[in-house]
Design an enzyme around this catalytic site. Sequence first.
Site, PDB file in Angstrom:
ATOM      1  N   ARG A 216      59.250 -32.567-176.223  1.00  0.00           N
ATOM      2  CA  ARG A 216      58.059 -33.181-175.664  1.00  0.00           C
ATOM      3  C   ARG A 216      57.082 -33.478-176.797  1.00  0.00           C
ATOM      4  O   ARG A 216      56.708 -32.585-177.559  1.00  0.00           O
ATOM      5  CB  ARG A 216      57.401 -32.240-174.641  1.00  0.00           C
ATOM      6  CG  ARG A 216      56.121 -32.821-174.066  1.00  0.00           C
ATOM      7  CD  ARG A 216      55.358 -31.830-173.212  1.00  0.00           C
ATOM      8  NE  ARG A 216      54.027 -32.386-172.935  1.00  0.00           N
ATOM      9  CZ  ARG A 216      52.919 -31.690-172.859  1.00  0.00           C
ATOM     10  NH1 ARG A 216      52.929 -30.375-173.038  1.00  0.00           N
ATOM     11  NH2 ARG A 216      51.754 -32.287-172.623  1.00  0.00           N
ATOM     12  N   HIS A 260      47.136 -36.901-175.297  1.00  0.00           N
ATOM     13  CA  HIS A 260      46.928 -35.497-175.636  1.00  0.00           C
ATOM     14  C   HIS A 260      45.668 -35.401-176.496  1.00  0.00           C
ATOM     15  O   HIS A 260      45.719 -35.012-177.665  1.00  0.00           O
ATOM     16  CB  HIS A 260      48.149 -34.931-176.370  1.00  0.00           C
ATOM     17  CG  HIS A 260      48.208 -33.431-176.385  1.00  0.00           C
ATOM     18  ND1 HIS A 260      49.330 -32.722-175.995  1.00  0.00           N
ATOM     19  CD2 HIS A 260      47.296 -32.500-176.743  1.00  0.00           C
ATOM     20  CE1 HIS A 260      49.096 -31.427-176.123  1.00  0.00           C
ATOM     21  NE2 HIS A 260      47.862 -31.264-176.589  1.00  0.00           N
ATOM     22  N   GLU A 306      46.387 -31.579-170.039  1.00  0.00           N
ATOM     23  CA  GLU A 306      45.231 -30.699-169.864  1.00  0.00           C
ATOM     24  C   GLU A 306      43.904 -31.456-169.730  1.00  0.00           C
ATOM     25  O   GLU A 306      43.018 -31.376-170.580  1.00  0.00           O
ATOM     26  CB  GLU A 306      45.146 -29.688-171.004  1.00  0.00           C
ATOM     27  CG  GLU A 306      46.280 -28.683-170.997  1.00  0.00           C
ATOM     28  CD  GLU A 306      46.071 -27.542-171.991  1.00  0.00           C
ATOM     29  OE1 GLU A 306      44.965 -27.430-172.558  1.00  0.00           O
ATOM     30  OE2 GLU A 306      47.014 -26.767-172.204  1.00  0.00           O
ATOM     31  N   ASN A 457      50.996 -25.911-168.158  1.00  0.00           N
ATOM     32  CA  ASN A 457      50.778 -25.246-169.445  1.00  0.00           C
ATOM     33  C   ASN A 457      50.206 -23.867-169.145  1.00  0.00           C
ATOM     34  O   ASN A 457      49.115 -23.761-168.573  1.00  0.00           O
ATOM     35  CB  ASN A 457      49.800 -26.031-170.316  1.00  0.00           C
ATOM     36  CG  ASN A 457      50.343 -27.384-170.733  1.00  0.00           C
ATOM     37  OD1 ASN A 457      51.481 -27.735-170.438  1.00  0.00           O
ATOM     38  ND2 ASN A 457      49.528 -28.156-171.428  1.00  0.00           N
ATOM     39  N   TYR A 459      49.540 -19.737-170.525  1.00  0.00           N
ATOM     40  CA  TYR A 459      49.473 -18.853-171.685  1.00  0.00           C
ATOM     41  C   TYR A 459      49.075 -17.419-171.364  1.00  0.00           C
ATOM     42  O   TYR A 459      49.535 -16.491-172.026  1.00  0.00           O
ATOM     43  CB  TYR A 459      48.476 -19.414-172.711  1.00  0.00           C
ATOM     44  CG  TYR A 459      48.969 -20.660-173.404  1.00  0.00           C
ATOM     45  CD1 TYR A 459      49.712 -20.578-174.566  1.00  0.00           C
ATOM     46  CD2 TYR A 459      48.703 -21.923-172.878  1.00  0.00           C
ATOM     47  CE1 TYR A 459      50.177 -21.718-175.207  1.00  0.00           C
ATOM     48  CE2 TYR A 459      49.167 -23.063-173.498  1.00  0.00           C
ATOM     49  CZ  TYR A 459      49.902 -22.963-174.666  1.00  0.00           C
ATOM     50  OH  TYR A 459      50.375 -24.090-175.284  1.00  0.00           O
ATOM     51  N   GLU A 525      54.181 -26.208-171.525  1.00  0.00           N
ATOM     52  CA  GLU A 525      53.716 -25.454-172.703  1.00  0.00           C
ATOM     53  C   GLU A 525      53.704 -23.976-172.373  1.00  0.00           C
ATOM     54  O   GLU A 525      53.248 -23.580-171.293  1.00  0.00           O
ATOM     55  CB  GLU A 525      52.308 -25.864-173.148  1.00  0.00           C
ATOM     56  CG  GLU A 525      52.185 -27.197-173.842  1.00  0.00           C
ATOM     57  CD  GLU A 525      50.766 -27.455-174.340  1.00  0.00           C
ATOM     58  OE1 GLU A 525      50.032 -26.454-174.585  1.00  0.00           O
ATOM     59  OE2 GLU A 525      50.387 -28.623-174.467  1.00  0.00           O
TER      60      GLU A 525
END
Length: 626
Positions: A216, A260, A306, A457, A459, A525
């Site tokens: 990606r 992005h 995002e 995404n 985390y 992500e």
Amino acid sequence: PDPTRPDSHHHHHPIMASEKTPLTGGSNDAATDATDAKADDDVSAKTTTLTAASPGGRNTFEYSSTPPYSRARRLRERWFIRCSSVKTSPLPWIFLCGVLLLVLWFDMCATDRWGGNDNGDSNSDNNEEGSDDVATTDKYVKFPDDFVWGAATSAYQIEGGDESDGRGPSIWDVWCDADPSNCHGDDGRVADDHYHHMEDDVKIIMKEALGLKAYRFSLSWSRILPSGRGEVNPAGVAFYDRLIDALIEAGIEPWVTLYHWDLPQALYDDYGGWSDRTAVDDFGEYARICYKAFGDRVKHWITINEAWTVAVHGHDEGSNAPGLKISAAKGTEPYDVAHILLLAHARAANIYRKEFAPLQGGQIGISNNGDFRWPLDPTKEGDALAATRAMEFFLGWFADPIFGKHADIDADIDADNDTDIDLYPKSMRERLGDRLPYFTPEESVEIRGSADFFGLNHYSSLMASQPTAEAGYWEYWADMHVNFTVRDEWPRNCMGWAVVPDGCGEMLRWIAHRYGREIPVVITENGSCEDEPDVETAKRDEGRREFLEGYIRSAGLAVESGEVDLRGYFAWSLMDNFEWQYGYSKRFGLVRVDYDTMERTPKSSALWYRDTIRANGGNILREKEG
């Protein structure tokens, strides 16, 4: 960063093939197969057999067109020869056939057809004496056979080549130049110099070192359109042509993100960028150019990465380009920008679906960031409501308008009147009132269902609780009205983010519960920053390996539960890169980059991830050892 403040990047239910919309493109399968075969040339026959029969993977019978040539098979063939020579009484035939049936039964037990293995000892390290092989297989997580394994990057973070071949400046170029503290004294003018190392990055790093199935990356809007609109830069298009062709030749599926964060500076200068609805038209035209140029080979598109980060960090806190802060008088900037970003996504998605998808056969989605929130005290109603509100202000803000089930507003939309349509989470409307925009009926029709897959995404996770008093001013975090806590037992990475693998599975379940299991999800992500002052430390990045293993395990268990239709996983990041406001001080890469020499060095996490891809996740125990 404040570790207590949420930050952006930042039994199995079977799915029949006929019921499942594939996410993998159909044009590169042959190249992928050829690549896989070549990559396995250096693996011995014994190792290949062990891998195929290893617990958590598929058994030998399923991988091979013929069962192993076992001792039992050779014995069976000798009996056939002897039987064929008996021509007198039928009794020997009956006796020998009985023996043959017994041998066949023993052969099935000896081979891996029922979950065992033909070598007898290939799983000995993981078997306790007397345990059966089926139970052994259940020790490892399982992913669908067509699961997509990849790694991700973005253009401004790795490309460099800031003015090469006609690229125009982006808002990040200007933001980093404006004040050294904005980007830790660094900028993205050189970054990983991927622009000049692209061929080797694909062949040596992505293919040979990592064995990626998918990659990606994002396109630089100002490399393709230096002014953000108007004349196309042929050199910019040619660069991405070469990259896409190199990926396909290597058997790696390209997943392309249109935006992005690197908005062309010219558009910001002209009308304020994402603060103005003119950006919707310009983004649509930019997307159309990309579909025309690359859509014959790219089958997976992501419109925006995002949008939350763009709205909050770029137009509320001012920590990211263009560095704007919410105004005390108006108090709507992040919500206006988010609304325009959603409209831009819908415009690009509908252009693709109407003009290109029927011929090109691809899919389009959006990547939103979302971290999970548990109530600090589940017995307190206020904490439970705070956790829900935090999830809605974070992920629901951008996902509800696209994926939400809004049966209550269908009548208003079908009536084709001027009624304002509210597609945002109810907790946001309750807190913000008219500071949160509405959609027109026409916009609602465009945006609802405007994604073929849900890009996530993810985390970290936090505990959420109800504050004792209102903040008394307008600002995103004050508007949310939630306190956040990190549990003492949670480790933290070098960003200060809590490492909470269980939150990944909970996040996936929350998405499936809120939007429906029929929505395919791709983790676009997931990764960790680690302290790596030198190359030797980077080579032993055990913290990152444990992070990846824990989060992939959590995702795999969510898949096995049958609650989640997870189609793929992209590790962040392929290699160390320019980490936005942190410059080059934070390293997320699977591959170490020496920013002086541009030398690339795979870390131990990269080698582990390579093995995970080869095993389709079957090397990960369902329960963490120790």
